[in-house]
Design an enzyme around this catalytic site. Structure first.
Site, PDB file in Angstrom:
ATOM      1  N   LYS A 144       0.837  -1.211   0.000  1.00  0.00           N
ATOM      2  CA  LYS A 144       0.000   0.000   0.000  1.00  0.00           C
ATOM      3  C   LYS A 144       0.871   1.260   0.000  1.00  0.00           C
ATOM      4  CE  LYS A 144      -2.074  -1.078   3.893  1.00  0.00           C
ATOM      5  NZ  LYS A 144      -1.456  -2.382   4.166  1.00  0.00           N
TER       6      LYS A 144
ATOM      7  N   GLU B 242       1.238   5.588  11.142  1.00  0.00           N
ATOM      8  CA  GLU B 242       2.073   4.559  10.517  1.00  0.00           C
ATOM      9  C   GLU B 242       3.506   4.693  11.028  1.00  0.00           C
ATOM     10  OE1 GLU B 242       1.383   1.921   8.053  1.00  0.00           O
ATOM     11  OE2 GLU B 242      -0.488   2.221   9.121  1.00  0.00           O
ATOM     12  N   ARG B 243       4.390   3.847  10.472  1.00  0.00           N
ATOM     13  CA  ARG B 243       5.776   3.861  10.929  1.00  0.00           C
ATOM     14  C   ARG B 243       6.438   5.214  10.672  1.00  0.00           C
ATOM     15  NH1 ARG B 243       5.105  -1.637   9.443  1.00  0.00           N
ATOM     16  NH2 ARG B 243       4.848  -0.905   7.336  1.00  0.00           N
TER      17      ARG B 243
HETATM   18  N1  LIG Z   1       5.583  -2.364  -6.426  1.00  0.00           N
HETATM   19  C1  LIG Z   1       6.464  -3.074  -5.702  1.00  0.00           C
HETATM   20  N2  LIG Z   1       7.579  -3.556  -6.286  1.00  0.00           N
HETATM   21  C2  LIG Z   1       8.462  -4.276  -5.575  1.00  0.00           C
HETATM   22  N3  LIG Z   1       8.313  -4.571  -4.266  1.00  0.00           N
HETATM   23  C3  LIG Z   1       7.236  -4.131  -3.633  1.00  0.00           C
HETATM   24  C4  LIG Z   1       6.239  -3.361  -4.317  1.00  0.00           C
HETATM   25  N4  LIG Z   1       5.259  -3.067  -3.443  1.00  0.00           N
HETATM   26  C5  LIG Z   1       5.628  -3.620  -2.259  1.00  0.00           C
HETATM   27  N5  LIG Z   1       6.809  -4.262  -2.363  1.00  0.00           N
HETATM   28  C6  LIG Z   1       7.502  -4.969  -1.280  1.00  0.00           C
HETATM   29  O1  LIG Z   1       6.610  -5.145  -0.186  1.00  0.00           O
HETATM   30  C7  LIG Z   1       7.133  -4.499   0.970  1.00  0.00           C
HETATM   31  C8  LIG Z   1       6.010  -3.915   1.812  1.00  0.00           C
HETATM   32  O2  LIG Z   1       5.353  -2.858   1.127  1.00  0.00           O
HETATM   33  P1  LIG Z   1       4.581  -1.697   1.889  1.00  0.00           P
HETATM   34  O3  LIG Z   1       4.106  -0.763   0.841  1.00  0.00           O
HETATM   35  O4  LIG Z   1       5.396  -1.119   2.984  1.00  0.00           O
HETATM   36  O5  LIG Z   1       3.353  -2.496   2.511  1.00  0.00           O
HETATM   37  P2  LIG Z   1       2.098  -1.953   3.325  1.00  0.00           P
HETATM   38  O6  LIG Z   1       2.150  -0.471   3.326  1.00  0.00           O
HETATM   39  O7  LIG Z   1       0.938  -2.519   2.577  1.00  0.00           O
HETATM   40  O8  LIG Z   1       2.208  -2.556   4.680  1.00  0.00           O
HETATM   41  C9  LIG Z   1       8.091  -3.449   0.412  1.00  0.00           C
HETATM   42  O9  LIG Z   1       9.075  -3.113   1.334  1.00  0.00           O
HETATM   43  C10 LIG Z   1       8.653  -4.139  -0.792  1.00  0.00           C
HETATM   44  O10 LIG Z   1       9.690  -5.013  -0.438  1.00  0.00           O
HETATM   45 MG   LIG Z   2       2.225   0.889   4.860  1.00  0.00          MG
END
Ligand SMILES: Nc1ncnc2c1ncn2[C@@H]1O[C@H](COP(=O)(O)OP(=O)(O)O)[C@@H](O)[C@H]1O
Ligand SMILES: [Mg+2]
Length: 462
Positions: free
Chosen positions: A162, A188-189
């Site tokens: 996300k 969030e973080r």
């Molecule tokens: N479009 C993308 N391409 C490559 N890796 C991705 C992508 N989206 C997410 N990831 C992987 O997933 C991990 C978690 O994504 P994040 O956006 O922080 O999740 P959320 O916000 O849903 O908890 C990222 O650190 C990355 O390693």
């Molecule tokens: Mg997130």
């Protein structure tokens, strides 16, 4: 609202403190939502009135992190509800819930203030949604497009992408559209906030961006109100600068969660699944203010954390009911390395019709969706019996659907540093042409892996 010279008047003393909730014994009862303050060692602590308990006592939430408050302290009435300083100079800044700088810069210089609890603009002044807002992200633009003036939610459990998608979107909007954006970090973080700040600065779009943060480390009172602060800035930029504003929030679920913490500390009985009884009004109060007027639009994109990947969660479904477009990110896709992990068949857009999209976009999107849906239906049969058992027509669909699925992945600018693949932005027109070619079978001979994590197909065919 222009700030009059007000002098806070003493209104009562603190009699109880329970974490972020304080009970105050007042001489006269201040109205609900009124902001009160107390001073400790040159620091001002703000309180927001939430309940009138009896003729003298009120419950308030403390809008600060670590309160060095104690019983018997004198509390003053500020004479208004929480309001924040507004000025065109807020662009390029990183602020907290009170509009105070978090970026080390000087305080905003202005005499104009806005109430964070203002009412939505009247219905006759609001305007409906407009055209598709291109993002350069293939799967979004093609199948669940963001609409100017609309509200989009990015739903998903922890770690499905996300935040990455939001950051990529802000990057593309700033470079493609040159509009202004207001980003609100809610619960969030903290590290993610820093990363976003650096990413925005490095992309050179800081002057068009305002960030308002109340992250995980803040008290529930702050996390509950920070979204409203950010929204107030978005409204100000819409009304005063007459700009098209992008209002981005990560993560609105944390707003509900903070509301639930506050609610139980206020002693209210929880309702469904432990959420606050005021869940739907809390969410509506925020969502109904996200409106566009003749002066400018507010387009909002909100990340929504889905607890235990359960879309039936009451908070998730309440938020969902306010949105025009829902982008659902799935763990199954992410685990196959399909990023962005959009579950095309679950995601939907209420505004996606021939009129908004135009006939060409509409029919190509339908074609792609049908292919992916058929592939999904047949997946079990293929696993058990193999592709050979399928009819010739189905086999063709499978070949094309698998390529389309790979084609709809995309390298992001946001993840370029990790993946080593530079990000690409693809104009909608190229996505349409490519998908049309897939559907017509022009790419049937191209190996699947060459469709994965790339921009357009044209250079490959050439
Ligand atoms: N479009 C993308 N391409 C490559 N890796 C991705 C992508 N989206 C997410 N990831 C992987 O997933 C991990 C978690 O994504 P994040 O956006 O922080 O999740 P959320 O916000 O849903 O908890 C990222 O650190 C990355 O390693
Ligand atoms: Mg997130």
């Amino acid at each position: 609202m222009v700030e009059a010279e007000r002098k806070p008047v003493p209104i009562g003393v603190i009699t109880e403190i329970h974490g972020p909730v304080a009970v105050i014994d007042c001489d006269t009862l201040p109205p609900l939502h009124q902001a009160l303050c107390a001073n400790v060692a040159n620091e001002t602590y703000l309180f927001e009135v939430h309940q009138h308990l009896d003729k003298r006592h009120i419950r308030t939430i403390i809008l600060h992190r670590n309160a060095s408050l104690h019983r018997g302290m004198v509390v003053y009435d500020t004479g208004a509800s929480l309001h924040i300083p507004v000025t065109p100079d807020c662009l390029g800044r990183l602020l907290n819930i009170f509009g105070e700088p978090l970026d080390g810069g000087s305080a905003l210089k202005t005499t104009e203030f806005r109430d964070v609890h203002s009412k939505p603009v009247p219905i006759h002044e609001s305007v409906g949604v407009g055209k598709v807002l291109e993002t350069g992200i293939k799967v979004i633009d093609l199948l669940c497009p963001f609409i100017k003036g609309g509200k989009t939610g990015l739903f998903g459990g922890a770690g499905v992408g996300k935040t990455v998608l939001i950051m990529e979107f802000m990057h593309s909007v700033a470079t493609l559209h040159k509009g202004v954006s207001v980003f609100s970090g809610v619960g969030e973080r903290i590290r993610e906030g820093h990363e976003l700040w650096h990413a925005i600065r490095d992309a050179g779009v800081l002057p068009q961006t305002l960030m308002v943060f109340g992250q995980m480390d803040e008290s529930p009172g702050v996390r509950f109100r920070v979204g409203l602060s950010a929204l107030t800035y978005a409204e100000y930029l819409r009304d005063t600068l007459k700009k098209d504003v992008l209002f981005v929030m990560d993560n609105i679920f944390r707003f509900v969660q903070a509301g639930s913490e506050v609610s139980s500390l206020l002693g209210r009985m929880p309702a469904t699944v432990g959420y606050q009884p005021t869940l739907s009004t809390d969410v509506a109060e925020m969502q109904d203010r996200i409106l566009s007027t003749h002066n400018g639009t507010i387009t909002s994109v909100q990340a929504v954390y889905v607890p235990a990947d359960d879309m039936a969660d009451p908070a998730v479904s309440t938020i969902l009911s306010h949105l025009d477009s829902t982008v659902i990110l799935s763990r199954a896709q992410a685990s196959k390395g399909i990023y962005p992990a959009v579950d095309v068949l679950q995601s939907s857009n209420k505004l996606m019709d021939r009129h908004t999209l135009g006939p060409r976009h509409y029919s190509i999107a339908e074609g792609v969706r049908e292919h992916l849906a058929r592939y999904h239906e047949l997946e079990d049969i293929i696993t058990m019996l193999g592709v050979e058992e399928l009819s010739v027509a189905d086999r063709k669909i499978i070949i094309r659907a698998r390529k389309l699925q790979r084609y709809l992945t995309q390298p992001f600018w946001t993840t370029a540093a990790h993946s080593g693949i530079p990000g690409v932005s693809v104009p909608l027109e190229s996505t349409l042409t490519d998908c049309e070619n897939f559907l017509l079978g022009h790419y049937d001979e191209i190996p699947e892996e060459r469709c994965y994590m790339r921009g357009v197909m044209e250079d490959l065919v050439r």
